[in-house]
Design a protein around this motif. Structure first.
Motif, PDB file in Angstrom:
ATOM      1  N   THR A 163      43.916  40.726  32.703  1.00 49.56           N
ATOM      2  CA  THR A 163      44.340  39.328  32.635  1.00 49.56           C
ATOM      3  C   THR A 163      43.178  38.443  32.220  1.00 49.56           C
ATOM      4  N   LEU A 164      43.245  37.946  30.999  1.00 51.23           N
ATOM      5  CA  LEU A 164      42.269  37.014  30.446  1.00 51.23           C
ATOM      6  C   LEU A 164      42.986  35.682  30.244  1.00 51.23           C
ATOM      7  N   ILE A 165      42.442  34.622  30.802  1.00 47.34           N
ATOM      8  CA  ILE A 165      43.140  33.335  30.806  1.00 47.34           C
ATOM      9  C   ILE A 165      42.266  32.268  30.148  1.00 47.34           C
ATOM     10  N   PRO A 166      42.724  31.678  29.044  1.00 45.54           N
ATOM     11  CA  PRO A 166      41.968  30.592  28.430  1.00 45.54           C
ATOM     12  C   PRO A 166      42.120  29.309  29.250  1.00 45.54           C
ATOM     13  N   LEU A 167      40.986  28.715  29.611  1.00 44.83           N
ATOM     14  CA  LEU A 167      40.958  27.374  30.185  1.00 44.83           C
ATOM     15  C   LEU A 167      40.488  26.467  29.059  1.00 44.83           C
ATOM     16  N   PRO A 168      41.373  25.732  28.421  1.00 41.95           N
ATOM     17  CA  PRO A 168      41.042  25.052  27.164  1.00 41.95           C
ATOM     18  C   PRO A 168      39.775  24.204  27.200  1.00 41.95           C
ATOM     19  N   ASP A 169      39.460  23.579  28.323  1.00 43.21           N
ATOM     20  CA  ASP A 169      38.273  22.729  28.399  1.00 43.21           C
ATOM     21  C   ASP A 169      36.971  23.518  28.492  1.00 43.21           C
ATOM     22  N   TYR A 170      37.065  24.780  28.897  1.00 37.62           N
ATOM     23  CA  TYR A 170      35.850  25.509  29.249  1.00 37.62           C
ATOM     24  C   TYR A 170      35.674  26.849  28.544  1.00 37.62           C
ATOM     25  N   GLY A 171      36.711  27.638  28.427  1.00 36.41           N
ATOM     26  CA  GLY A 171      36.580  28.960  27.843  1.00 36.41           C
ATOM     27  C   GLY A 171      37.485  29.950  28.556  1.00 36.41           C
ATOM     28  N   LEU A 172      37.121  31.210  28.459  1.00 33.16           N
ATOM     29  CA  LEU A 172      37.970  32.296  28.927  1.00 33.16           C
ATOM     30  C   LEU A 172      37.480  32.809  30.278  1.00 33.16           C
ATOM     31  N   VAL A 173      38.414  32.988  31.223  1.00 31.07           N
ATOM     32  CA  VAL A 173      38.085  33.637  32.489  1.00 31.07           C
ATOM     33  C   VAL A 173      38.944  34.886  32.639  1.00 31.07           C
ATOM     34  N   ALA A 174      38.421  35.840  33.386  1.00 28.91           N
ATOM     35  CA  ALA A 174      39.202  37.014  33.774  1.00 28.91           C
ATOM     36  C   ALA A 174      39.552  36.864  35.244  1.00 28.91           C
ATOM     37  N   VAL A 175      40.810  37.136  35.573  1.00 25.80           N
ATOM     38  CA  VAL A 175      41.253  37.080  36.959  1.00 25.80           C
ATOM     39  C   VAL A 175      41.725  38.471  37.375  1.00 25.80           C
ATOM     40  N   ALA A 176      41.217  38.942  38.492  1.00 31.97           N
ATOM     41  CA  ALA A 176      41.662  40.201  39.080  1.00 31.97           C
ATOM     42  C   ALA A 176      41.668  40.004  40.593  1.00 31.97           C
ATOM     43  N   ILE A 177      42.110  41.005  41.336  1.00 34.40           N
ATOM     44  CA  ILE A 177      42.325  40.817  42.776  1.00 34.40           C
ATOM     45  C   ILE A 177      41.637  41.917  43.571  1.00 34.40           C
ATOM     46  N   CYS A 178      40.752  41.516  44.460  1.00 34.59           N
ATOM     47  CA  CYS A 178      40.180  42.329  45.526  1.00 34.59           C
ATOM     48  C   CYS A 178      39.734  43.725  45.069  1.00 34.59           C
ATOM     49  N   TYR A 179      40.507  44.743  45.335  1.00 34.54           N
ATOM     50  CA  TYR A 179      40.112  46.125  45.052  1.00 34.54           C
ATOM     51  C   TYR A 179      39.829  46.341  43.569  1.00 34.54           C
ATOM     52  N   ASP A 180      40.385  45.484  42.708  1.00 30.87           N
ATOM     53  CA  ASP A 180      40.086  45.558  41.279  1.00 30.87           C
ATOM     54  C   ASP A 180      38.592  45.442  41.001  1.00 30.87           C
ATOM     55  N   VAL A 181      37.836  44.779  41.893  1.00 35.26           N
ATOM     56  CA  VAL A 181      36.408  44.553  41.646  1.00 35.26           C
ATOM     57  C   VAL A 181      35.622  45.859  41.658  1.00 35.26           C
ATOM     58  N   ARG A 182      36.183  46.906  42.273  1.00 33.11           N
ATOM     59  CA  ARG A 182      35.467  48.183  42.362  1.00 33.11           C
ATOM     60  C   ARG A 182      35.522  48.984  41.062  1.00 33.11           C
ATOM     61  N   PHE A 183      36.244  48.496  40.073  1.00 31.64           N
ATOM     62  CA  PHE A 183      36.441  49.257  38.842  1.00 31.64           C
ATOM     63  C   PHE A 183      35.719  48.534  37.702  1.00 31.64           C
ATOM     64  N   PRO A 184      34.502  49.003  37.358  1.00 33.13           N
ATOM     65  CA  PRO A 184      33.657  48.268  36.411  1.00 33.13           C
ATOM     66  C   PRO A 184      34.226  48.197  35.005  1.00 33.13           C
ATOM     67  N   GLU A 185      35.078  49.150  34.647  1.00 31.50           N
ATOM     68  CA  GLU A 185      35.652  49.117  33.300  1.00 31.50           C
ATOM     69  C   GLU A 185      36.421  47.819  33.058  1.00 31.50           C
ATOM     70  N   LEU A 186      37.163  47.376  34.054  1.00 28.44           N
ATOM     71  CA  LEU A 186      37.957  46.158  33.935  1.00 28.44           C
ATOM     72  C   LEU A 186      37.055  44.967  33.621  1.00 28.44           C
ATOM     73  N   ALA A 187      35.950  44.855  34.355  1.00 27.25           N
ATOM     74  CA  ALA A 187      35.014  43.753  34.150  1.00 27.25           C
ATOM     75  C   ALA A 187      34.318  43.869  32.796  1.00 27.25           C
ATOM     76  N   THR A 188      33.958  45.078  32.411  1.00 30.39           N
ATOM     77  CA  THR A 188      33.274  45.276  31.132  1.00 30.39           C
ATOM     78  C   THR A 188      34.147  44.846  29.969  1.00 30.39           C
ATOM     79  N   ILE A 189      35.404  45.246  30.004  1.00 33.18           N
ATOM     80  CA  ILE A 189      36.322  44.866  28.926  1.00 33.18           C
ATOM     81  C   ILE A 189      36.461  43.348  28.883  1.00 33.18           C
ATOM     82  N   ALA A 190      36.653  42.733  30.040  1.00 39.31           N
ATOM     83  CA  ALA A 190      36.830  41.282  30.088  1.00 39.31           C
ATOM     84  C   ALA A 190      35.597  40.558  29.555  1.00 39.31           C
ATOM     85  N   ALA A 191      34.420  40.992  29.981  1.00 37.50           N
ATOM     86  CA  ALA A 191      33.191  40.328  29.546  1.00 37.50           C
ATOM     87  C   ALA A 191      32.958  40.494  28.052  1.00 37.50           C
TER      88      ALA A 191
END
Length: 307
Positions: A163-191
């Motif tokens: 889930t990549l969400i554009p915030l028009p005033d600022y840029g793109l954020v990735a939103v994930a939930i709790c246990y998702d943080v343990r999986f670095p692939e998700l963060a790497t793709i988003a970044a």
């Protein structure tokens, strides 16, 4: 001659707030309490406000079905999802981007009437419009002997989209939930797809929290040279599940900018795109990756956001 300097991922500085809430059994009271605290966070000048995982209900498999709300087709009616409309109003009334923690979601197959439950985060614009939806991808199924056993998959089903969400005033954020943080692939793709921040509403517990909560926030930040925000419920030792608390914001060099304690709190941090670029110039990981040795997971990963 065109400049070789890449555009800032974060278009302009912004204050982000994590609202660490205690939630009880009364959903309406939880929503009103969240609205009060979001208003308080916005009054600090925060333009991006984050709520915790399962902010509208107690956290636990016994609670997910009874607190679940229907979100699709969108927008749901106020009867189908009072939380959706409460979050939209919080964003609109305070002129903020609101990453609405998460709520239990009910999806019913129109043909078979089969019920499926998700742990779902909703993000709203300052006009109260829904910008993006994230269904928790990795379910919290763990067993640490004599410490904690929990199995979200007894009730919940996983989402299937980054889930990549554009915030028009600022840029793109990735939103994930709790246990998702343990999986670095998700963060790497988003970044690598251009996010300036990784935002994780999460309810770590008092077993894994002291060991891994801050560590994982710093790890995702230093690996990807972006901001990371982790927003927890406040700890309630009378509840069946004891959240760790300690909501925090980490900068692209893995410095913890702010961290809450165990109780209710609002913590804020100033995010600046120059800080991301400074980290990436000083430690130029983006120019040093060896895709001749290992694959680029962002090229092979899922294509888009769940909306």
């Amino acid at each position: 001659m065109a400049s070789s300097t890449p555009p800032l991922l974060l278009k302009k500085p912004v204050k982000l707030a994590c609202v660490q809430l205690a939630s009880g059994a009364d959903k309406a009271a939880n929503l009103q309490h969240a609205a009060d605290k979001v208003r308080e966070a916005a009054a600090t000048g925060a333009k991006i406000v984050v709520l915790p995982e399962c902010f509208n209900s107690p956290y636990g498999c016994d609670f997910f079905p009874s607190y679940a709300e229907t979100l699709l087709p969108s927008p749901p009616t106020p009867e189908q999802s009072p939380s959706f409309h409460a979050l939209a109003a919080m964003a609109r009334d305070n002129n903020i981007y609101l990453i609405g923690g998460s709520i239990p979601e009910l999806a019913t197959d129109p043909t078979t009437q089969k019920k499926t439950y998700y742990n779902t985060s909703l993000t709203f614009s300052p006009t109260g419009d829904l910008l993006g939806t994230h269904r928790k991808i990795h379910l919290f199924d763990i067993s640490i002997p004599n410490k904690i056993t929990f199995k979200e998959s007894d009730v919940l089903s996983p989402g299937n989209a980054l889930t990549l969400i554009p915030l028009p005033d600022y840029g793109l954020v990735a939103v994930a939930i709790c246990y998702d943080v343990r999986f670095p692939e998700l963060a790497t793709i988003a970044a690598r797809r251009g996010c300036f921040a990784l935002v994780y509403p999460g309810a770590f517990n008092t077993t894994t929290g002291p060991l891994h909560w801050r560590l994982l926030g710093q790890a995702r930040a230093v690996d990807n040279q972006v901001y990371v925000a982790l927003c927890s419920p406040a700890r309630d030792m009378t509840a069946g599940y004891h959240a760790w608390g300690h909501s925090l914001v980490v900068d692209p060099m893995a410095e913890v900018l702010v961290e809450a304690g165990e109780g209710e709190a609002i913590v804020t941090a100033e995010l600046n795109g120059e800080r991301i670029e400074e980290a990436r110039k000083g430690i130029p990981l983006r120019d040093q990756r060896r895709f001749d040795v290992y694959p680029d997971v962002s090229a092979a990963g899922p294509a888009g956001a769940e909306a």
